[in-house]
Design an enzyme around this catalytic site. Structure first.
Site, PDB file in Angstrom:
ATOM      1  N   LYS A   1       0.839  -1.229   0.000  1.00 57.51           N
ATOM      2  CA  LYS A   1       0.000   0.000   0.000  1.00 57.51           C
ATOM      3  C   LYS A   1       0.859   1.258   0.000  1.00 57.51           C
ATOM      4  CE  LYS A   1       0.447  -1.140   4.430  1.00 57.51           C
ATOM      5  NZ  LYS A   1       0.240  -2.301   5.221  1.00 57.51           N
TER       6      LYS A   1
ATOM      7  N   GLY B   1      -6.251  -6.598   4.271  1.00 61.29           N
ATOM      8  CA  GLY B   1      -5.813  -8.008   4.230  1.00 61.29           C
ATOM      9  C   GLY B   1      -6.748  -8.923   3.461  1.00 61.29           C
TER      10      GLY B   1
ATOM     11  N   ILE C   1      -9.982  -9.130   3.429  1.00 58.88           N
ATOM     12  CA  ILE C   1     -11.311  -8.623   3.031  1.00 58.88           C
ATOM     13  C   ILE C   1     -11.256  -8.181   1.564  1.00 58.88           C
ATOM     14  CG2 ILE C   1     -13.082  -6.871   3.464  1.00 58.88           C
ATOM     15  CD1 ILE C   1     -12.029  -6.606   6.299  1.00 58.88           C
TER      16      ILE C   1
ATOM     17  N   GLU D   1       4.295  -3.861  15.015  1.00 60.96           N
ATOM     18  CA  GLU D   1       5.694  -3.889  14.569  1.00 60.96           C
ATOM     19  C   GLU D   1       6.596  -3.402  15.697  1.00 60.96           C
ATOM     20  OE1 GLU D   1       6.448  -4.855  11.508  1.00 60.96           O
ATOM     21  OE2 GLU D   1       4.394  -4.928  10.766  1.00 60.96           O
TER      22      GLU D   1
ATOM     23  N   ASP E   1      -0.433   4.086   8.212  1.00 57.52           N
ATOM     24  CA  ASP E   1      -0.833   2.863   7.510  1.00 57.52           C
ATOM     25  C   ASP E   1      -2.302   2.975   7.068  1.00 57.52           C
ATOM     26  OD1 ASP E   1      -0.419  -0.277   7.139  1.00 57.52           O
ATOM     27  OD2 ASP E   1      -2.288  -0.002   8.241  1.00 57.52           O
TER      28      ASP E   1
ATOM     29  N   LYS F   1      -3.983   3.228   3.126  1.00 59.93           N
ATOM     30  CA  LYS F   1      -5.083   2.378   2.650  1.00 59.93           C
ATOM     31  C   LYS F   1      -6.253   3.245   2.187  1.00 59.93           C
ATOM     32  CE  LYS F   1      -3.599  -1.411   5.629  1.00 59.93           C
ATOM     33  NZ  LYS F   1      -3.620  -1.952   6.989  1.00 59.93           N
TER      34      LYS F   1
ATOM     35  N   GLY G   1      -2.010 -10.769   8.737  1.00 58.99           N
ATOM     36  CA  GLY G   1      -1.700 -12.158   9.102  1.00 58.99           C
ATOM     37  C   GLY G   1      -1.393 -12.997   7.878  1.00 58.99           C
TER      38      GLY G   1
HETATM   39  N1  HSE Z   1       0.094  -3.111  10.118  1.00 61.48           N
HETATM   40  C1  HSE Z   1      -1.183  -3.387   9.554  1.00 61.48           C
HETATM   41  C2  HSE Z   1      -2.227  -3.462  10.647  1.00 61.48           C
HETATM   42  C3  HSE Z   1      -1.236  -4.666   8.802  1.00 61.48           C
HETATM   43  O1  HSE Z   1      -1.918  -3.414  11.841  1.00 61.48           O
HETATM   44  O2  HSE Z   1      -3.394  -3.571  10.289  1.00 61.48           O
HETATM   45  C4  HSE Z   1      -0.716  -4.567   7.420  1.00 61.48           C
HETATM   46  O3  HSE Z   1      -1.496  -3.701   6.646  1.00 61.48           O
END
Ligand code: HSE
Length: 440
Positions: free
Chosen positions: A108, A137, A139, A193, A204, A208, A306
């Site tokens: 992304k 993920g 979906i 992370e 993040d 998206k 995951g």
């Molecule tokens: N780091 C992202 C989350 C997962 O916690 O949803 C990968 O997009």
């Protein structure tokens, strides 16, 4: 040209790459039965060798440390990029596309930054660039926006698209733990992370959202063009007060088409009604609510990260690309999603949005304080819908929580500037936006 067996090369053998190799090898006949395409995993690139993974045995000579064996290999039909990051991934994908290979990516960050140029390159070379796993993920929200909702004007969409933040907020809400404690626990369990900045600062989720907006509104919007706020300032006290008012705090990525045809885009902690479906999306799960002009409200729920959920989305993209290769039909990529012409809709700045607000002030507990604050809000056309004050315990200050009716963000900010100058107001103000449209 009919090709009976489609050859796959994977760049990156981390968590998702491992999941993809497991499905391609262990479920090969299921894929063939379900889709009519025969896939063969030819090459997997891992920087440092030797390497092995539990639950999967790669064919002999499959593992390599040289990406050229995938992107420059004439036998490879589809390149699957799962190395993450921007620079190297961009170089390898560009090379693969120029070599006429279809590409599948979960990246992304790369698409949010360079989607426009990569899609144009893919179109020029008549190959597909599929990216279902990049957002939420497992979906299937990308394909849904690209294919299933084409009869709709997307009126709005609301996403819980970061599992790490949702896990942290859920734990804080359900178990009364502090942000820092639950973050440490999330890191221990492998949800967050080692450097959780991209997750907890909302970046993040914003990347998206940028992709979802490109599909929903045909606007190529980099994340520095809209409001992005993470969850690091959310305390368990705020969560508890919100609950007393009938709301749950979630990190929501929001896109809306305004009445004057502008796109509102923002990522921030949001109060959502506790009875709503979104409020009840718990733990590391993701959900995306899309409201379409014909279909009405829809909700997509599942695991946003995951090994196997993300691999499920990647393999679905591989199969789509494989069908193109098999049938010799090259997909046409719509200009609208990643336009090289100025977008038809403009962006609505955060100051122009109309929404409801949760405000918490810390004030001296004495006569006239509520009136002073209420007067300033009234001066800016901001109407209070409810107020709670907590009785003081050890100090002479109290928390004063207010919910407002819909107001203009610019007015809220101007009013707050004035309220914060009152000497009865101690410290800053906590502002969290409220979304009621998700209440279904
Ligand atoms: N780091 C992202 C989350 C997962 O916690 O949803 C990968 O997009």
């Amino acid at each position: 040209m009919d090709k009976s067996c489609i050859n796959i090369g994977i760049l990156g053998w981390g968590t998702v790459g491992t999941g993809v190799s497991k499905i391609l090898i262990n479920q090969n006949s299921l894929i063939s039965k379900n889709s009519g395409v025969q896939l063969s995993l030819e090459k997997v690139v891992k920087r440092t060798l030797p390497a092995s993974r539990e639950g999967i045995e790669l064919p002999p000579n499959c593992l390599t440390s040289d990406p050229a064996e995938v992107v420059d290999n004439p036998d490879i039909d589809i390149v699957v990029e799962l190395i993450g990051g921007v620079s190297e991934a961009q170089t390898l994908i560009t090379r693969a596309i120029k070599n006429g290979k279809h590409v599948v990516t979960a990246n992304k960050a790369l698409l949010a930054e360079h989607g426009g140029e990569l899609f144009q390159l893919a179109q020029k070379h008549k190959v597909s660039l599929n990216f279902e796993a990049s957002t939420a993920g497992g979906i299937p929200i990308i394909k849904t926006l690209q294919e299933s909702f084409t009869a709709n004007q997307i009126e709005s969409l609301y996403g819980i698209v970061n599992g790490t933040c949702n896990y942290i907020l859920t734990e804080m809400n359900e178990n009364g733990v502090d942000f820092s404690d639950v973050l440490a626990e999330a890191q221990e369990k492998g949800y967050a992370e080692a450097d959780p900045t991209l997750d907890v600062e909302g970046i993040d989720a914003a990347q998206k959202l940028s992709l979802l907006i490109a599909l929903a509104y045909g606007v190529n919007l980099s994340i520095d063009k809209f409001h992005v706020e993470g969850i690091t300032d959310i305390s368990k006290k705020e969560i508890q007060y919100a609950r007393e008012l009938g709301y749950v705090i979630k990190l929501i990525a929001i896109a809306k088409l305004t009445d004057d045809n502008r796109v509102e885009a923002r990522v921030h902690p949001t109060l959502v009604p506790e009875r709503s479906l979104l409020a009840n999306v718990g733990g590391a799960y993701n959900a995306v609510c899309v409201i379409g002009s014909a279909v009405g409200p829809t909700l997509f729920y599942g695991q946003g990260a995951g090994e196997m959920p993300t691999a499920s989305a990647v393999v679905a993209d591989i199969i789509d690309a494989a069908k193109s290769v098999k049938n010799g039909i090259y997909p046409s990529i719509s200009h609208a999603w990643f336009p090289d012409v100025p977008a038809e809709v403009s962006v609505c700045p955060i100051d122009d949005i109309h929404t409801r607000y949760y405000l918490r002030f810390v004030v001296i507990d004495k006569p006239g304080v509520l009136a002073k604050i209420g007067n300033i809000l009234g001066d800016y056309n901001i109407s209070i819908s409810s107020v709670i004050q907590k009785e003081p315990h050890d100090t002479d200050t109290v928390s004063l929580m207010m919910l407002t009716h819909k107001a203009l963000e610019k007015d809220i900010k101007t009013a707050l500037d004035q309220i914060l100058k009152l000497e009865v107001v101690k410290g800053g103000v906590k502002l969290i936006r409220i979304e009621e449209e998700v209440d279904f």
